[in-house]
Scaffold this active site. Structure first.
Site, PDB file in Angstrom:
ATOM      1  N   GLY A  13       0.770  -1.241   0.000  1.00 25.74           N
ATOM      2  CA  GLY A  13       0.000   0.000   0.000  1.00 25.74           C
ATOM      3  C   GLY A  13       0.802   1.293   0.000  1.00 25.74           C
ATOM      4  NE  ARG A  34       2.976  -7.349  10.818  1.00 28.32           N
ATOM      5  CZ  ARG A  34       1.658  -7.356  10.945  1.00 28.32           C
ATOM      6  NH1 ARG A  34       1.108  -7.825  12.049  1.00 28.32           N
ATOM      7  NH2 ARG A  34       0.879  -6.896   9.979  1.00 28.32           N
ATOM      8  CB  VAL A  61       5.710  -1.219  14.769  1.00 30.77           C
ATOM      9  CG1 VAL A  61       6.433  -0.919  13.475  1.00 30.77           C
ATOM     10  CG2 VAL A  61       4.223  -1.420  14.545  1.00 30.77           C
ATOM     11  CG  ASN A  87       2.701   3.763   5.818  1.00 31.86           C
ATOM     12  OD1 ASN A  87       1.664   4.319   5.463  1.00 31.86           O
ATOM     13  ND2 ASN A  87       2.981   2.503   5.487  1.00 31.86           N
ATOM     14  CE1 TYR A 153      -6.895   2.738  11.491  1.00 37.98           C
ATOM     15  CE2 TYR A 153      -8.720   4.031  10.628  1.00 37.98           C
ATOM     16  CZ  TYR A 153      -7.405   3.617  10.556  1.00 37.98           C
ATOM     17  OH  TYR A 153      -6.582   4.099   9.547  1.00 37.98           O
ATOM     18  CE  LYS A 157      -4.095   5.364  11.433  1.00 38.70           C
ATOM     19  NZ  LYS A 157      -2.669   5.373  11.074  1.00 38.70           N
ATOM     20  CB  VAL A 186      -5.646   5.037   0.355  1.00 36.63           C
ATOM     21  CG1 VAL A 186      -4.559   4.879  -0.707  1.00 36.63           C
ATOM     22  CG2 VAL A 186      -5.567   6.400   1.022  1.00 36.63           C
TER      23      VAL A 186
HETATM   24  P1  NDP Z   1      -1.744  -1.872   3.972  1.00 31.66           P
HETATM   25  O1  NDP Z   1      -2.436  -2.943   4.740  1.00 31.66           O
HETATM   26  O2  NDP Z   1      -1.670  -1.994   2.502  1.00 31.66           O
HETATM   27  O3  NDP Z   1      -0.266  -1.657   4.558  1.00 31.66           O
HETATM   28  C1  NDP Z   1      -0.022  -1.642   5.941  1.00 31.66           C
HETATM   29  C2  NDP Z   1       1.465  -1.747   6.197  1.00 31.66           C
HETATM   30  O4  NDP Z   1       1.690  -1.663   7.622  1.00 31.66           O
HETATM   31  C3  NDP Z   1       2.043  -3.057   5.720  1.00 31.66           C
HETATM   32  O5  NDP Z   1       3.276  -2.814   5.092  1.00 31.66           O
HETATM   33  C4  NDP Z   1       2.246  -3.859   6.996  1.00 31.66           C
HETATM   34  O6  NDP Z   1       3.406  -4.673   6.875  1.00 31.66           O
HETATM   35  C5  NDP Z   1       2.510  -2.751   8.019  1.00 31.66           C
HETATM   36  N1  NDP Z   1       2.172  -3.186   9.360  1.00 31.66           N
HETATM   37  C6  NDP Z   1       0.941  -3.431   9.867  1.00 31.66           C
HETATM   38  N2  NDP Z   1       1.033  -3.889  11.123  1.00 31.66           N
HETATM   39  C7  NDP Z   1       2.355  -3.915  11.422  1.00 31.66           C
HETATM   40  C8  NDP Z   1       3.089  -4.321  12.563  1.00 31.66           C
HETATM   41  N3  NDP Z   1       2.487  -4.748  13.677  1.00 31.66           N
HETATM   42  N4  NDP Z   1       4.441  -4.245  12.534  1.00 31.66           N
HETATM   43  C9  NDP Z   1       5.064  -3.805  11.422  1.00 31.66           C
HETATM   44  N5  NDP Z   1       4.429  -3.405  10.304  1.00 31.66           N
HETATM   45  C10 NDP Z   1       3.084  -3.482  10.309  1.00 31.66           C
HETATM   46  O7  NDP Z   1      -2.497  -0.516   4.377  1.00 31.66           O
HETATM   47  P2  NDP Z   1      -2.241   1.025   3.972  1.00 31.66           P
HETATM   48  O8  NDP Z   1      -1.088   1.166   3.085  1.00 31.66           O
HETATM   49  O9  NDP Z   1      -3.543   1.542   3.538  1.00 31.66           O
HETATM   50  O10 NDP Z   1      -1.950   1.620   5.417  1.00 31.66           O
HETATM   51  C11 NDP Z   1      -0.798   2.395   5.730  1.00 31.66           C
HETATM   52  C12 NDP Z   1      -1.159   3.436   6.766  1.00 31.66           C
HETATM   53  O11 NDP Z   1      -2.103   4.346   6.209  1.00 31.66           O
HETATM   54  C13 NDP Z   1      -1.817   2.887   8.037  1.00 31.66           C
HETATM   55  O12 NDP Z   1      -1.290   3.571   9.153  1.00 31.66           O
HETATM   56  C14 NDP Z   1      -3.291   3.228   7.852  1.00 31.66           C
HETATM   57  O13 NDP Z   1      -3.978   3.362   9.077  1.00 31.66           O
HETATM   58  C15 NDP Z   1      -3.173   4.541   7.107  1.00 31.66           C
HETATM   59  N6  NDP Z   1      -4.350   4.946   6.368  1.00 31.66           N
HETATM   60  C16 NDP Z   1      -4.876   4.144   5.391  1.00 31.66           C
HETATM   61  C17 NDP Z   1      -5.991   4.554   4.696  1.00 31.66           C
HETATM   62  C18 NDP Z   1      -6.657   3.704   3.673  1.00 31.66           C
HETATM   63  O14 NDP Z   1      -7.830   3.980   3.315  1.00 31.66           O
HETATM   64  N7  NDP Z   1      -5.996   2.692   3.117  1.00 31.66           N
HETATM   65  C19 NDP Z   1      -6.603   5.877   4.939  1.00 31.66           C
HETATM   66  C20 NDP Z   1      -5.964   6.629   5.989  1.00 31.66           C
HETATM   67  C21 NDP Z   1      -4.875   6.174   6.646  1.00 31.66           C
HETATM   68  P3  NDP Z   1       3.502  -6.204   7.351  1.00 31.66           P
HETATM   69  O15 NDP Z   1       2.141  -6.798   7.245  1.00 31.66           O
HETATM   70  O16 NDP Z   1       4.516  -6.810   6.433  1.00 31.66           O
HETATM   71  O17 NDP Z   1       4.000  -6.115   8.745  1.00 31.66           O
HETATM   72  C1  8X3 Z   2      -8.692   4.747   6.876  1.00 29.67           C
HETATM   73  C2  8X3 Z   2      -9.816   5.588   6.368  1.00 29.67           C
HETATM   74  O1  8X3 Z   2     -12.291   6.123   6.695  1.00 29.67           O
HETATM   75  O2  8X3 Z   2     -11.670   3.767   6.570  1.00 29.67           O
HETATM   76  O3  8X3 Z   2      -7.983   5.405   7.861  1.00 29.67           O
HETATM   77  O4  8X3 Z   2     -11.179   5.064   8.519  1.00 29.67           O
HETATM   78  S1  8X3 Z   2     -11.310   5.095   7.093  1.00 29.67           S
END
Ligand code: NDP
Ligand code: 8X3
Length: 254
Positions: A13, A34, A61, A87, A153, A157, A186
């Site tokens: 992502g 991870r 993390v 992130n 959640y 945030k 996203v």
């Molecule tokens: P994805 O699930 O595609 O990516 C999440 C990433 O976080 C992965 O690389 C995963 O890696 C890593 N991750 C999750 N848990 C852990 C952990 N315990 N330790 C280490 N790494 C971890 O989601 P997004 O790219 O969408 O999310 C990225 C960020 O953006 C998040 O903080 C999310 O809350 C935020 N966000 C996302 C939105 C959306 O609509 N998608 C909107 C707003 C914010 P791995 O599994 O390999 O550990």
């Molecule tokens: C992710 C966006 O609206 O699903 O942070 O909470 S929402």
């Protein structure tokens, strides 16, 4: 000399898109997650395509000791860190408060809040030593406005938002910029994780509108990081055109 950026959650992502964006700009990357296999594949690809160097750090993390140890053992050549993108994060479940799973709550708080704190504490000494740096924290519109069934959640945030503001104030004296990015929807693996592999439900989260892409967020982060030295965006809320806030969508193409 290439600049150095740390990106947590780079296996998927938004984090992966940021890795690609900054690699294209000739940064050397420290990428974390991870899933070692995904980290290794991304390292191989980015080194080959962009001629940069990539260091992979595999840890959860939520594990304070693993985070501290990984960054305390950084080879000297990797210690001059310019940018940290906090992130890594996730949502688990979308349930009314009374129905939600307490283990899910703990995992979200431990990952989104504690994890961000552990990584920041481990990386900041390298920036403070240089009297410069930029921390970008991935918040969410969910950290600006609570929505039904978003409970913990959203709380996690909101905490990211508060921590970002606190870091900005406390790090002023160290010439370290701090930026909170708050995206709306996203399309990533986020919904698959949230709905625990239920692909139909996950996909339905993006029905009827054109969501942001991970690349949109990477472009935004890149913009914030490349402003002149005297300019800092403290926070930025970004949604797709068909979304305003957490609740309001103009869904057309259903
Ligand atoms: P994805 O699930 O595609 O990516 C999440 C990433 O976080 C992965 O690389 C995963 O890696 C890593 N991750 C999750 N848990 C852990 C952990 N315990 N330790 C280490 N790494 C971890 O989601 P997004 O790219 O969408 O999310 C990225 C960020 O953006 C998040 O903080 C999310 O809350 C935020 N966000 C996302 C939105 C959306 O609509 N998608 C909107 C707003 C914010 P791995 O599994 O390999 O550990
Ligand atoms: C992710 C966006 O609206 O699903 O942070 O909470 S929402």
């Amino acid at each position: 000399m290439n600049k150095i950026i740390v990106i947590t959650g780079a296996t998927s992502g938004i984090g992966k898109a940021c890795a690609e964006k900054f690699a294209a700009a000739k940064y050397n990357l420290i990428i974390t997650g991870r899933r070692q296999e995904r980290l290794s594949t991304l390292k191989t690809e980015l080194e080959k395509v962009f001629g940069i160097e990539v260091l992979t750090l595999c840890f959860d993390v939520q594990d304070k000791h693993a985070v501290t140890e990984a960054f305390s053992k950084l080879p000297e050549a990797w210690q001059k860190i310019d940018v940290l993108i906090n992130n890594a994060g996730l949502a688990l479940g979308r349930d009314f408060f009374e129905d939600a799973d307490m283990d899910d709550w703990e995992t979200m708080l431990n990952t989104n809040v504690h994890g961000l704190l552990y990584v920041s504490k481990a990386v900041l000494p390298y920036m403070i030593a240089q009297k410069k740096g930029h921390v970008v924290n991935m918040g969410s519109v969910a950290g600006k406005e609570v929505y039904e069934k978003g409970n913990v959640y959203c709380a996690s945030k909101f905490a990211v938002d508060a921590i970002t503001k606190a870091m900005r104030i406390d790090l002023l004296k160290n010439n370290i910029k701090v930026t909170g990015i708050h995206p709306g929807a996203v399309e990533t693996e986020f919904s698959i994780v949230r709905f625990k592999g239920e692909e139909k439900t996950a996909k339905a989260a993006y029905d009827g509108y054109t969501p942001l892409t991970p690349g949109d967020i990477a472009d935004t982060v890149y913009y914030c990081v490349h402003l002149p030295a005297h300019v800092c965006i403290n926070e930025l809320v970004i949604t797709c055109t068909q979304q305003a806030g957490t609740y309001y969508f103009h869904k057309t193409n259903t």
